[in-house]
Structures are given as structure tokens and as C-alpha cells.
Design a protein around this motif. Structure first.
Motif, short mmCIF file in Angstrom:
data_model
loop_
_atom_site.label_atom_id
_atom_site.label_comp_id
_atom_site.label_asym_id
_atom_site.label_seq_id
_atom_site.Cartn_x
_atom_site.Cartn_y
_atom_site.Cartn_z
N PHE A 150 0.83 -1.21 0.00
CA PHE A 150 0.00 0.00 0.00
C PHE A 150 0.86 1.25 0.00
N SER A 151 1.96 1.23 0.73
CA SER A 151 2.79 2.42 0.87
C SER A 151 3.42 2.87 -0.44
N SER A 152 3.44 2.03 -1.43
CA SER A 152 4.05 2.38 -2.71
C SER A 152 3.08 3.05 -3.69
N TYR A 153 1.83 3.12 -3.30
CA TYR A 153 0.80 3.69 -4.18
C TYR A 153 0.66 5.20 -3.98
N VAL A 154 0.43 5.90 -5.07
CA VAL A 154 -0.01 7.29 -5.00
C VAL A 154 -1.51 7.26 -4.74
N LEU A 155 -1.94 8.07 -3.82
CA LEU A 155 -3.34 8.08 -3.41
C LEU A 155 -3.98 9.42 -3.79
N ARG A 156 -5.18 9.35 -4.27
CA ARG A 156 -5.86 10.56 -4.75
C ARG A 156 -7.33 10.56 -4.33
N TRP A 157 -7.87 11.75 -4.21
CA TRP A 157 -9.31 11.95 -4.07
C TRP A 157 -9.79 12.72 -5.29
N TYR A 158 -10.87 12.21 -5.88
CA TYR A 158 -11.55 12.88 -6.98
C TYR A 158 -12.98 13.18 -6.53
N ARG A 159 -13.63 14.05 -7.28
CA ARG A 159 -15.05 14.27 -7.05
C ARG A 159 -15.76 14.46 -8.39
N GLN A 160 -17.05 14.19 -8.37
CA GLN A 160 -17.83 14.29 -9.61
C GLN A 160 -19.27 14.66 -9.30
N THR A 161 -19.82 15.52 -10.14
CA THR A 161 -21.23 15.85 -10.10
C THR A 161 -21.84 15.47 -11.46
N PRO A 162 -23.16 15.40 -11.55
CA PRO A 162 -23.79 15.08 -12.84
C PRO A 162 -23.46 16.09 -13.93
N GLU A 163 -23.14 17.32 -13.53
CA GLU A 163 -22.91 18.38 -14.51
C GLU A 163 -21.45 18.49 -14.95
N LYS A 164 -20.53 17.87 -14.19
CA LYS A 164 -19.12 18.06 -14.47
C LYS A 164 -18.40 16.73 -14.62
N GLU A 165 -17.26 16.79 -15.31
CA GLU A 165 -16.40 15.61 -15.39
C GLU A 165 -15.73 15.38 -14.03
N ARG A 166 -15.23 14.17 -13.85
CA ARG A 166 -14.54 13.85 -12.61
C ARG A 166 -13.32 14.76 -12.46
N GLU A 167 -13.21 15.33 -11.28
CA GLU A 167 -12.18 16.33 -11.00
C GLU A 167 -11.21 15.81 -9.95
N LEU A 168 -9.92 15.96 -10.22
CA LEU A 168 -8.91 15.61 -9.22
C LEU A 168 -8.89 16.69 -8.15
N VAL A 169 -9.08 16.29 -6.90
CA VAL A 169 -9.15 17.23 -5.79
C VAL A 169 -7.82 17.32 -5.05
N ALA A 170 -7.24 16.16 -4.73
CA ALA A 170 -6.02 16.14 -3.93
C ALA A 170 -5.28 14.84 -4.18
N SER A 171 -3.97 14.90 -4.03
CA SER A 171 -3.15 13.70 -4.17
C SER A 171 -2.05 13.71 -3.14
N ILE A 172 -1.57 12.50 -2.82
CA ILE A 172 -0.46 12.36 -1.88
C ILE A 172 0.44 11.25 -2.39
N SER A 173 1.71 11.55 -2.46
CA SER A 173 2.65 10.60 -3.06
C SER A 173 3.04 9.53 -2.05
N SER A 174 3.72 8.53 -2.56
CA SER A 174 4.30 7.52 -1.69
C SER A 174 5.63 8.05 -1.16
N ILE A 175 6.22 7.36 -0.24
CA ILE A 175 7.52 7.63 0.37
C ILE A 175 7.56 8.95 1.14
N TYR A 176 7.51 10.08 0.42
CA TYR A 176 7.65 11.36 1.12
C TYR A 176 6.31 12.02 1.45
N ALA A 177 5.20 11.41 0.99
CA ALA A 177 3.86 11.94 1.27
C ALA A 177 3.74 13.40 0.84
N SER A 178 4.27 13.71 -0.32
CA SER A 178 4.09 15.05 -0.86
C SER A 178 2.65 15.22 -1.32
#
Length: 118
Positions: free
Chosen positions: A30-58
Motif C-alpha cells: 500500500f505504501s508504494s501507491y499514489v493516493l488521490r481523491w476525486y469528485r464528480q457531479t452530474p454536470e461536471k467531469e470527474r475532477e482531481l481534488v487532492a493527491s499524496i505521493s508515496s515515500i515522502y507523502a508530498s
């Protein structure tokens, strides 16, 4: 079988806060994966909200949430969280967590609904 289960969505008034969590199961490294949160509404395409990298958690955020949302990860618990403060009606959406490896493995949660309304 890899599963991502989100929780923490709901109805909140403008200016309020919510904390979303997403817990993974059935995944190794799990620790090697980049993790992201997206959001979507019926009117809009899926939007990237936030991301956090592996190792340094940038972390990185969309301009629309910068300064209000905070993404974090707890690798031993295989969890990624999104603390959302100063919520606005425009934040209303279904929020999805995503994990992606450098080898191309890509997994999505089922989504959790957030409604910001008075």
C-alpha cells in the motif's frame, strides 16, 4: 481482490467540516501507491481534488480546495483521508478515492456523497 471503502460523507452546512476516509483491503505494498481523491457531479467531469505521493507523502491540491482541504495517509492502516474545512455548496459531489501504482495498477472506491447545503 482489492477493495477501497470510503466513509464519512453526508450533509453539512456551508462553512462546516467533514472528514472522508478510504480504507484498502486485499492489497500488498500500500505504501508504494499514489493516493488521490476525486469528485464528480452530474454536470461536471470527474475532477482531481487532492493527491499524496508515496515515500515522502508530498501533497498537491486543486486550486478550488487549496487551503481548505488536507489529504493524509496512514500506511500501516492502509487508509487515506481527506479533511474538508470551510465547505461551500460548490463542494457538493460524490467523492472517490483512487490508488495507483507506478506499474499501472489502478483502483477506485465506490464513492461517498457530500452535500453542502443550508
Amino acid at each position: 481482490q482489492v477493495q477501497l471503502v470510503e466513509s464519512g460523507g453526508g450533509l453539512v452546512q456551508p462553512g462546516g467540516s467533514l472528514r472522508l476516509s478510504c480504507t484498502a483491503s486485499g492489497v500488498a505494498g500500500f505504501s508504494s501507491y499514489v493516493l488521490r481523491w476525486y469528485r464528480q457531479t452530474p454536470e461536471k467531469e470527474r475532477e482531481l481534488v487532492a493527491s499524496i505521493s508515496s515515500i515522502y507523502a508530498s501533497t498537491d491540491y486543486s486550486d478550488s480546495v487549496k487551503g481548505r482541504f488536507t489529504i493524509s495517509r496512514d500506511d500501516p492502516k492502509k487508509t487515506v483521508s481527506l479533511q474538508m474545512n470551510s465547505l461551500k455548496p460548490d463542494d457538493t459531489a460524490v467523492y472517490y478515492c483512487n490508488m495507483r501504482s507506478t506499474s499501472g495498477k489502478n483502483y477506485w472506491g465506490q464513492g461517498t456523497s457530500v452535500t453542502v447545503s443550508s
